[in-house]
Structure formats: structure tokens, C-alpha cells
Enzyme design. Structure first.
Site, PDB file in Angstrom:
ATOM      1  N   GLU A 180      -5.579  -7.619  -1.604  1.00 45.03           N
ATOM      2  CA  GLU A 180      -6.408  -7.426  -0.406  1.00 45.03           C
ATOM      3  C   GLU A 180      -7.700  -6.794  -0.862  1.00 45.03           C
ATOM      4  O   GLU A 180      -7.684  -5.832  -1.627  1.00 45.03           O
ATOM      5  CB  GLU A 180      -5.776  -6.445   0.591  1.00 45.03           C
ATOM      6  CG  GLU A 180      -4.808  -7.033   1.560  1.00 45.03           C
ATOM      7  CD  GLU A 180      -4.352  -6.012   2.628  1.00 45.03           C
ATOM      8  OE1 GLU A 180      -5.174  -5.244   3.143  1.00 45.03           O
ATOM      9  OE2 GLU A 180      -3.151  -6.015   2.921  1.00 45.03           O
TER      10      GLU A 180
ATOM     11  N   GLU B 158       0.825  -1.219   0.000  1.00 49.11           N
ATOM     12  CA  GLU B 158       0.000   0.000   0.000  1.00 49.11           C
ATOM     13  C   GLU B 158       0.856   1.267   0.000  1.00 49.11           C
ATOM     14  O   GLU B 158       0.548   2.243   0.697  1.00 49.11           O
ATOM     15  CB  GLU B 158      -1.003  -0.050   1.168  1.00 49.11           C
ATOM     16  CG  GLU B 158      -1.885  -1.291   1.038  1.00 49.11           C
ATOM     17  CD  GLU B 158      -2.912  -1.508   2.144  1.00 49.11           C
ATOM     18  OE1 GLU B 158      -2.935  -0.722   3.102  1.00 49.11           O
ATOM     19  OE2 GLU B 158      -3.688  -2.469   2.034  1.00 49.11           O
TER      20      GLU B 158
END
Ligand code: BMA
Length: 384
Positions: free
Chosen positions: A300, A191
Site C-alpha cells: 500500500e 499494518e
């Protein structure tokens, strides 16, 4: 293991001489046979199927902790997930349990078990902030100090040594009965396009992030002789879409999987717009990954607490499936089902027995695009 580096170049130039594309396999030319097989099989399986994954699936669920054979996904869908996500936070300090209380000794056993049943293992690492002494979300200092030449570099190398020992200790019986290392899809420093982790976009320059990533890969592969890893880069899609995806990209020689973390959030989690947005992101992701001969994956995702009883077939499935290119992702990983009693609140992304969306998840599981563990073809034998 200094020769590894030279071998790397030797095998590349050999590949060039023979006309084979240097990028046709995993980035590690010395990847174990099973790791190479996993890369090739996942890349081709992605063309027709999407594997369902779940974080911490065997360790605990909404209402249980450490019950042998138990899985919230299996309780609801009749099969274990095809991909198991595990988390290493805490390993850097040699802790007994990870950041969420999972004993590393049990994690190793579950990894070997999952591999034994033919499933895929992927690992994330919410690594503490070495420079500040805080956790992964402590952004008060950046990555500079841990890069080569930095004041904390030697400590960082020690953290990687701990990971190398962990990875080199994942021994199992291979397809032919001999002992092999379990292949792992390693997804560190995830991320990066967000700024909530110390390695995130506002805290590390793109060049520093790339240096961190490349050092990590080179060190594990060339110095520590870890050859059972595929490396997944996984920026976050929230907000910026894919505009910033490539900013910190470490390069084709350093990445096997082009991942994406993208969650559905209220109040628009089930809206047509959210579905269209994810579908467009996946189309871009697959197009980019395929052009580089890499594996695309939704590394995810989920809708926390899944309050919508038909969310699986009315939102997630169409988001994956509606675009003929976007649907060619290799897997989708749902984040963890925290144990309610332990956490003191609900924090889950897969249904559990009795949860509002359980019946719809069973329908989602029956879609011909989706694969759970019991649907998997052998992934650890090299394709002919
Ligand atoms: C986050 C949350 C936290 C957890 C962390 C690492 O997304 O689920 O509760 O500690 O991941 O697994």
C-alpha cells in the site's frame, strides 16, 4: 482434508532429499498450478519490473460508480493497472456489500475479469472486531478470544469459512481453457506494527498475532482445502521504519510475500528525505525477502489527494527506482479513489481525468521499470 498436513511434511522431506530448497515455491505445497506460477513469475519479474496496482480500481472512481470498463488509472494512463486490490470487510457477516459499498457479487466478477486479462489480484480484510462487536479500528479488545480455546474462536472459524467459500468460488477459464481458481494474494491482519487495528502491536502480543496468523493459514490450507492463495505479511513502515518489521513475523513457512505499507504524508510527502527514507526501507525489504526466497512488495502506498503535479516522477518513482536493490519490489499498490459524491469529501491516491498530477502519472507509466496491465507477460503459466 486431514491428510493435507501429512502431505505437507511428505513433500518437504521429499524436497530435502532431492536437494531442492523447501522454500523455493509458495508455502502451500498443494497450491494450484496457476498460484504456483504466479509466485514464481512474480518473484523473477520483480528483478526487472515493478507492477502498478490500484485498490477497487474497477468498482468506482473519483467521479463514477460501477461503469462497465471504467478505471481512473486507465482513463489517465491508457492501461488498466497490473494489480487489482480488493477489500473483504463485511464478508465476515455475509453482507451483500463490502465496507465501502462494493457488492461482493460484482467484486467476484471483476476479480475474474482482471485475472482473464492476465493481471494480479490481491485482497485485504478490514475485519470487524469479533470480541467487542466493533469495527476493525475498535481496539477495545484483543485477539485472545478468537484464538483456539478462546470464547469466540468458533465464531472466528465461521468467518474464515465464509472467506474459504469466497476464495473457492473464484472460478475462471485458465490458460489452457479449462476451469481454474483465480490465484489471490491474501493480505490479512495488515499494518501490525501500527496500533490502529485490533490486531495491531499494542493490542496483540507478537506471539498472539503469530498464533492468529498461523491458525488462519493452517485452517484455510489444511482444513478448508483453499489452494489458490499466496499469503502476504504487511506491517506498516510509518514512524518506526523497518525496526519492528520482524517482531510479529509468522515465519517463513507461513508467508509468501513480504509486504510493506508506507504512505507519503504532508508536509514532507515530496521531500528528498521522504524519498530517501522509502528507498532505504525498500532496500531492506528486498534484501530480507530475497534472502528468504520470498516476494517483496510495496503493498500500500500513495499521497492522498496528490496535490503535487509532478509527484509521480519527482517522488514515488525515485523512491522506488533510485536504489538498485530497493527497486526489485514486485509491485506497488495505490490505495482507493473514493467516489467524491458518495464520500462527501476527497479521498483518492491515483489521479483521475483532470486531476493535477494526471499528465505526470502518464509519464510515470512510460518509465521502463513500471508495468501496467497491457505490459504484462503471462503470469499464470509455470516458467520452463
Ligand atoms: C481506509 C479508508 C476507508 C476504507 C478502508 C477500507 O484506508 O480508505 O475509507 O473504508 O480503508 O477500504
Amino acid at each position: 482434508m486431514a491428510c493435507t498436513c501429512l502431505c505437507l511434511y511428505a513433500s518437504r522431506s521429499q524436497a530435502q532429499r532431492t536437494g531442492e530448497r523447501a522454500v523455493s515455491g509458495p508455502i502451500d505445497p498443494h497450491a494450484t498450478t496457476e498460484t504456483r506460477a504466479l509466485f514464481l513469475n512474480l518473484r523473477s519479474l520483480a528483478r526487472s519490473h515493478v507492477l502498478l496496482g490500484h485498490q477497487d480500481d474497477l468498482a468506482y472512481g473519483h467521479d463514477w460508480i460501477g461503469e462497465s470498463g471504467r478505471s481512473d488509472v486507465k482513463d489517465v494512463a491508457g492501461s488498466y493497472p497490473a494489480v487489482y486490490g480488493w477489500e473483504l470487510g463485511g464478508l465476515e457477516h455475509d453482507k451483500t456489500n463490502n465496507i465501502d459499498g462494493v457488492p461482493f457479487a460484482d467484486m467476484r466478477r471483476w476479480i475474474v475479469e482482471g485475472y482473464g486479462r492476465g493481471a494480479v489480484i490481491t485482497i485485504s480484510w478490514h475485519m470487524d472486531n469479533l470480541s467487542s462487536g466493533g469495527n476493525a479500528w475498535d481496539t477495545t479488545s484483543n485477539v485472545r478470544a478468537i484464538l483456539p480455546g478462546g470464547l469466540k474462536h468458533r465464531d472466528f472459524v465461521q468467518w474464515l469459512d465464509r472467506f474459504a467459500s469466497f476464495a473457492n468460488d473464484l472460478r475462471a477459464r485458465g490458460p489452457s481453457g479449462t476451469e481454474v481458481l483465480v490465484p489471490v494474494i491474501f493480505r490479512p491482519f495488515h499494518e501490525v506494527s501500527g496500533s490502529w487495528f485490533w490486531w495491531g502491536a499494542s493490542h496483540a502480543t507478537d506471539d498472539d498475532y503469530r498464533a492468529l496468523w498461523r491458525f488462519t493459514v493452517d485452517y484455510l490450507r489444511n482444513e478448508k482445502g483453499v489452494h489458490n492463495l499466496l499469503y502476504s505479511y504487511a506491517p506498516n513502515a510509518d514512524g518506526a521504519g523497518h525496526d519492528h518489521y520482524m517482531n510479529a513475523y509468522p515465519g517463513d513457512e507461513y508467508v509468501d510475500v513480504l509486504g510493506y505499507d508506507e504512505y507519503f504524508r504532508p508536509p514532507h510527502a515530496g521531500d528528498a528525505d521522504a524519498v530517501v527514507a522509502m528507498s532505504a526501507h525498500l532496500r531492506w525489504l528486498v534484501t530480507t525477502a530475497e534472502s528468504k526466497a520470498k516476494i517483496p512488495a510495496l503493498t500500500e502506498t500513495g499521497y492522498e489527494l496528490i496535490p503535487d503535479s509532478t509527484w509521480w516522477t519527482s517522488a514515488l518513482l525515485p523512491a522506488i527506482k533510485s536504489d538498485s536493490i530497493g527497486r526489485r519490489i514486485a509491485w506497488v499498490l495505490l490505495w482507493r479513489n473514493a467516489n467524491r459524491a458518495k464520500m462527501g469529501r476527497d479521498h483518492f491516491y491515483a489521479p483521475y481525468k483532470g486531476q493535477a498530477s494526471a499528465a505526470d502519472f502518464a509519464r510515470f507509466r512510460r518509465d521502463p521499470l513500471m508495468m501496467f496491465e497491457s505490459d504484462l507477460p503471462p503470469l499464470y503459466r509455470l516458467p520452463r
